[in-house]
Design an enzyme around this catalytic site. Structure first.
Site, short mmCIF file in Angstrom:
data_model
loop_
_atom_site.label_atom_id
_atom_site.label_comp_id
_atom_site.label_asym_id
_atom_site.label_seq_id
_atom_site.Cartn_x
_atom_site.Cartn_y
_atom_site.Cartn_z
N CYS A 115 67.86 -46.30 28.64
CA CYS A 115 67.49 -45.35 29.39
C CYS A 115 67.65 -44.08 28.57
CB CYS A 115 68.64 -45.34 30.54
SG CYS A 115 68.47 -43.63 31.38
N ASN A 149 62.42 -46.81 16.57
CA ASN A 149 61.35 -47.20 16.26
C ASN A 149 60.29 -47.54 17.32
OD1 ASN A 149 59.75 -49.36 14.25
ND2 ASN A 149 60.23 -50.75 16.01
N GLU A 150 59.18 -47.07 17.40
CA GLU A 150 58.07 -47.16 18.51
C GLU A 150 58.73 -46.92 19.83
OE1 GLU A 150 56.36 -51.00 17.65
OE2 GLU A 150 55.13 -50.08 16.24
N CYS A 155 62.06 -44.91 32.05
CA CYS A 155 63.14 -45.58 32.64
C CYS A 155 63.00 -45.03 33.97
CB CYS A 155 64.43 -45.15 32.09
SG CYS A 155 65.86 -45.98 33.02
N CYS A 160 68.26 -41.34 35.76
CA CYS A 160 66.89 -40.62 35.65
C CYS A 160 66.39 -39.98 36.83
CB CYS A 160 65.69 -41.68 35.12
SG CYS A 160 65.95 -42.23 33.41
N GLU A 311 53.50 -48.20 9.38
CA GLU A 311 53.35 -49.58 9.57
C GLU A 311 51.86 -49.92 9.74
OE1 GLU A 311 55.38 -51.82 12.56
OE2 GLU A 311 56.98 -50.64 12.50
N TRP A 319 51.67 -60.23 18.11
CA TRP A 319 51.96 -59.78 19.21
C TRP A 319 50.85 -59.72 20.26
CZ3 TRP A 319 49.32 -55.40 19.20
CH2 TRP A 319 49.31 -54.86 17.93
N GLU A 359 58.94 -62.49 15.71
CA GLU A 359 57.93 -62.04 15.00
C GLU A 359 57.72 -63.06 13.82
OE1 GLU A 359 56.55 -57.66 16.34
OE2 GLU A 359 57.91 -57.75 14.82
N LYS A 360 57.87 -64.18 13.74
CA LYS A 360 58.06 -65.03 12.65
C LYS A 360 56.73 -65.10 12.10
CE LYS A 360 60.44 -68.71 14.40
NZ LYS A 360 60.67 -68.60 15.85
N HIS A 362 54.31 -62.80 12.23
CA HIS A 362 53.87 -61.57 12.05
C HIS A 362 53.77 -61.40 10.30
CE1 HIS A 362 52.89 -57.38 11.35
NE2 HIS A 362 52.84 -57.11 12.68
#
Ligand code: ZN
Length: 672
Positions: A115, A149-150, A155, A160, A311, A319, A359-360, A362
C-alpha cells in the site's frame, strides 16, 4: 549524459548474482566483458537478503560483487529492493499489504503488493534506501540509483480511504464545494460527512464494462487517480530524499513501466526524477510508430533530455500469452531505435536467465545454454562492439517540427465513464495521429499540457477530452501566434472538474474550431460511414459529430445517414495560425492525407522524406547533424538523401544522393 562519471553508452542490464554460486559469477564476468557490458543493475529484488529481519542489515554480498565488478571495469546501477517486501515484514505488519480493486486484501504476493500510503511501508522503504546509500555512497562503481521497480498498482485499503478523504478536504475545503464540483445531486450522491466518501472499488462506485472499470461517480474516480499518482510518487520521493542525503551527485531514477501506462500520470513523476527511465518491451508485430510514441513520451517527460532505457529483452519476454523471439537483427534495430529517440543506455532484462522462479523463460544475454556461442549472445556482442565507437552521439538532441499533446487526465476521464461509444479509446486515436507524424519524417515529440508548444510548427491533440479555460487559452495563444493545431472529436468536452462545458462541444475551443458539435452519433464498430474529402472517400466509424460551423471552412463531409453532406472535417483560420478539426474516428488514410495536406499548405519540410516503413530521426549536437534511419518495412527500401555527403557511423561508408536499406537495417548518418 546520464552521469559524466561514465561518459559512454551504457550497456548491460539486470543481474542477480544472488541466484548463483561464485564460480558462475566469475564465468559471468568473463562473458560480460566479451559482450562489451559496462554497467550492471544489482539488488532489484534483494530485500530479504540485505535485511533478513527487522534489525539486521547485511550488505556484504553486494559489496563483494561490486568490488569485483569494478575491478573488471564494470559499473553498477544500484537498485533499492522495495518493489518486493520480504515475507517477515508483511507477516509482522500486514497493514503494508495492498487491498485490490475488489476490496480484497492481499495476504502475500510476489511484488508490487504494498500500500503506497502505509506509513509502515514508507518507513521500511525509506530506511533501507538510506542504509544502502549510506553504505555504498563512496563506492567507485556506483553510477545510478534505481528506486523500486515498475510501480504498478493502486491500493484501496482503509489507510488509503482515510488519506483520500484528507486529500479531498485539502482540495475542496468544504463538502458543499465538493458536492457542487462533483455534481453529486445526480443519482442522489450527495455527501454529508467526509467519512462517507468511499475509495472506488467494485464494492462501491466501480463496475466492469466490456474491457475496463468505469465509475458511477466519475468525478471521484478522476480524483482518486490523481491522488494515487501522488501517493505512489510520494513513496518514490521518500526513497529519493533518503538517498540524496548521502549521494547528492549520483542521479536517482525509477524504471517506469510501459510508457503509455494508464495508472500513473508520468508528467507528474518526471518533475521529481533526475533522469527519466523506462522498460521497453515491443509487442509482436506492433507498428514501429507505437514504440516511437513510447520513447518520445519518455523523452518528452523531461523535455528532450536523454533517458535511461532500463530494460528490454535481448530475445523474448515470458509474461505475454505468446512470447515470440526477437528475429535475428531485431534486437539490434530496437537498440539503435532507443538511442535515436533519446536513450543513452541499452540495458537488458536480464543478463543471466534464471533457473527457477516465475520468469525462468524470460530471455537473457546468457541463456540456459550457458554459452557465448548462442545466437542471442553473439547479437548482443555485436551491438556491444559497435557502440564502443559511438560516444559521439551522447548528448545529441532530437529535433522535431511536430508534437503530439498527451494528457493522462483526458485518457482517464474519457474512458472511466459512460461515453457515446465504449470502443472509442484514447490510446487508439493517439497512436493513429502519432503514426502519421512519424511517417512524415518531420520528427515528432510528445508534450504535456504544462510544456511549451511554441517550438512546434504543428501540434496534434487527439481526443483531448479535458480542456479547462487555461489550457484553452494556451492553445489559442499557440494558434494565434502562427501554430497549426489538429483537434478531433471527443475533445474539450469537460473542464478539470469533469463537468461538461455548455454551449456545444468542444467547449472552450469552439471559437478555435470555428463551429460546434451539436450531437455525437455513435454506432457499433462494424457500421461505418464515409467522409468525402480531397476528392476521395475515407472510412470512419464509432463516433460521428453533427457539426454546425460558424467561421470554419468545410474540408470533408459525411456521405451517409441523417448527417450526409454535413461537415465532418473543418479548417479554421485563427490569428496567424490554423486549426483543423476531425469530427469522427477516421481511417489512418484520412489522417495521413490530412497531415500531408497540412505539410504542403503550411510549408513544413522534412530533411529526408522516409520511404514507406522507413523511419528517420534527426538529432543535433552543436554543429553536427545526425540522421538515424531504420528500415522497419520487411523489404528493401531506397531513401533519397538531401544535398551533401553523409558518413554512416556504424560502417564508415560514405553516401550521397540515396541509400539502399535491406530489412531491419540501421544507419546513423553524420552530415559531413
Ligand atoms: Zn492502501
Amino acid at each position: 549524459m546520464i552521469n559524466p562519471k561514465l561518459p559512454v553508452i551504457w550497456y548491460g542490464g539486470d543481474y542477480y548474482p544472488e541466484q548463483w554460486d561464485e564460480e558462475t559469477f566469475e564465468r559471468d564476468i568473463r562473458m560480460f566483458k566479451e559482450a562489451g557490458i559496462n554497467v550492471v543493475t544489482l539488488g532489484v529484488f534483494s530485500w530479504s537478503l540485505i535485511q533478513p529481519d527487522e534489525n539486521t542489515y547485511d550488505f556484504s554480498f553486494f559489496e563483494k560483487v561490486m568490488d569485483r565488478l569494478y575491478k573488471e571495469g564494470i559499473y553498477v546501477c544500484l537498485a533499492t529492493p522495495t518493489s518486493a517486501p520480504p515475507h517477515w515484514m508483511t507477516q509482522k505488519y500486514p497493514e503494508i499489504l495492498l487491498t485490490d480493486v475488489n476490496g480484497v486484501k492481499r495476504e502475500k504476493g510476489g511484488r508490487q503488493n504494498f500500500c503506497p500510503n502505509s506509513e509502515k511501508y514508507r518507513y521500511f522503504a525509506r530506511n533501507i534506501a538510506e542504509k544502502l546509500a549510506e553504505h555504498f555512497k563512496d563506492h567507485p562503481a556506483l553510477v545510478l540509483w534505481h528506486v523500486n521497480n515498475e510501480y504498478l498498482n493502486y491500493c484501496y485499503c482503509d489507510i488509503c480511504r482515510g488519506k483520500f478523504q484528507n486529500w479531498l478536504k485539502e482540495k475542496y475545503g468544504t463538502l458543499d464545494e465538493l458536492n457542487r464540483r462533483w455534481n453529486t445531486r445526480f443519482w442522489s450522491q450527495t455527501f454529508t460527512a467526509w467519512e462517507e466518501i468511499p475509495v472506488p472499488t467494485t464494492r462501491s462506485v466501480l463496475f466492469w464494462r466490456k474491457d475496463r472499470y468505469q465509475s458511477v461517480l466519475p468525478e471521484l474516480y478522476l480524483d482518486y487517480r490523481r491522488f494515487m499518482t501522488q501517493s505512489m510518487l510520494e513513496c518514490f520521493l521518500e526513497e529519493y530524499r533518503a538517498i540524496k542525503k548521502h549521494t547528492p551527485d549520483i542521479p536517482v531514477t525509477t524504471n517506469l513501466i510501459a510508457a503509455t501506462f494508464k495508472e500513473w500520470n508520468y508528467f507528474e513523476w518526471a518533475k521529481h526524477m533526475d533522469v527519466a527511465a523506462w522498460d521497453n518491451y515491443p509487442g509482436y508485430r506492433e507498428d514501429f510508430s507505437v514504440i516511437s510514441l513510447r520513447h518520445s513520451l519518455i523523452r518528452g517527460l523531461k523535455e528532450g533530455q536523454p533517458f535511461v532505457l532500463m530494460e528490454q529483452s535481448p530475445s523474448q519476454a515470458c509474461w505475454r500469452w505468446y512470447n515470440p523471439q526477437k528475429r535475428p537483427g531485431e534486437m539490434r534495430l530496437w537498440c539503435y531505435h532507443g538511442l535515436a529517440h533519446g536513450a543513452e543506455t541499452l540495458m537488458f532484462f536480464q543478463l543471466r536467465q534464471s533457473r527457477g522462479g516465475v520468469e525462468k523463460f524470460h530471455g537473457a544475454v546468457i541463456t540456459h545454454v550457458d554459452s557465448t556461442k548462442t545466437r542471442v549472445f553473439q547479437e548482443v556482442k555485436r551491438v556491444g562492439e559497435e557502440i564502443k565507437s559511438l560516444s559521439d552521439i551522447l548528448d545529441t538532441r532530437v529535433v522535431s517540427q511536430t508534437a503530439l499533446l498527451f494528457d493522462w487526465e483526458s485518457w482517464w476521464a474519457m474512458e472511466d465513464t459512460l461515453t457515446p461509444n465504449i470502443d472509442f479509446r484514447h490510446l487508439d486515436e493517439v497512436q493513429k495521429y502519432f503514426k502519421a507524424l512519424v511517417k512524415t519524417g518531420l520528427g515528432a515529440d510528445v508534450v504535456g499540457k504544462d510544456q511549451d508548444f511554441k517550438k512546434y510548427r504543428l501540434l496534434v491533440a487527439p481526443a483531448l477530452y479535458i480542456v479547462g479555460k487555461d489550457l484553452a487559452q494556451k492553445l489559442k495563444d499557440y494558434v494565434s501566434d502562427g501554430g497549426v493545431l489538429v483537434l478531433t472529436t471527443m475533445s474539450g468536452i469537460v473542464d478539470e472538474d469533469n463537468q461538461v462545458v455548455l454551449g456545444g462541444y468542444p467547449g472552450y475551443l469552439r471559437d478555435l474550431v470555428g463551429g460546434y458539435v451539436e450531437e455525437i452519433d455513435a454506432l457499433p464498430p462494424e457500421e461505418k460511414n464515409e467522409i468525402l474529402m480531397f476528392g476521395r472517400s475515407y472510412e470512419c466509424s464509432l463516433v460521428f459529430d453533427y457539426i454546425k460551423t460558424t467561421t470554419a471552412e468545410v474540408l470533408g463531409r459525411f456521405r451517409k445517414d441523417y448527417y450526409a453532406n454535413e461537415p465532418a472535417v473543418l479548417r479554421n483560420n485563427y490569428g496567424k495560425g490554423w486549426v483543423y478539426y476531425v469530427g469522427s474516428s477516421v481511417s489512418f488514410d484520412l489522417v495521413w492525407d490530412l497531415v500531408k495536406f497540412i505539410e504542403k499548405e503550411h510549408g513544413l519540410r522534412a530533411d529526408i522524406t522516409p520511404a514507406d516503413g522507413v523511419e528517420v530521426v534527426k538529432k543535433v549536437k552543436g554543429e553536427k547533424t545526425f540522421y538515424f534511419l531504420f528500415n522497419h518495412s520487411g523489404e528493401r527500401r531506397t531513401v533519397d538523401l538531401p544535398e551533401g555527403k553523409f558518413k554512416d557511423m556504424l560502417t564508415g561508408a560514405l553516401y550521397e544522393k540515396r541509400v539502399e536499406m535491406p530489412p531491419l537495417d540501421v544507419l546513423i548518418l553524420l552530415k559531413e
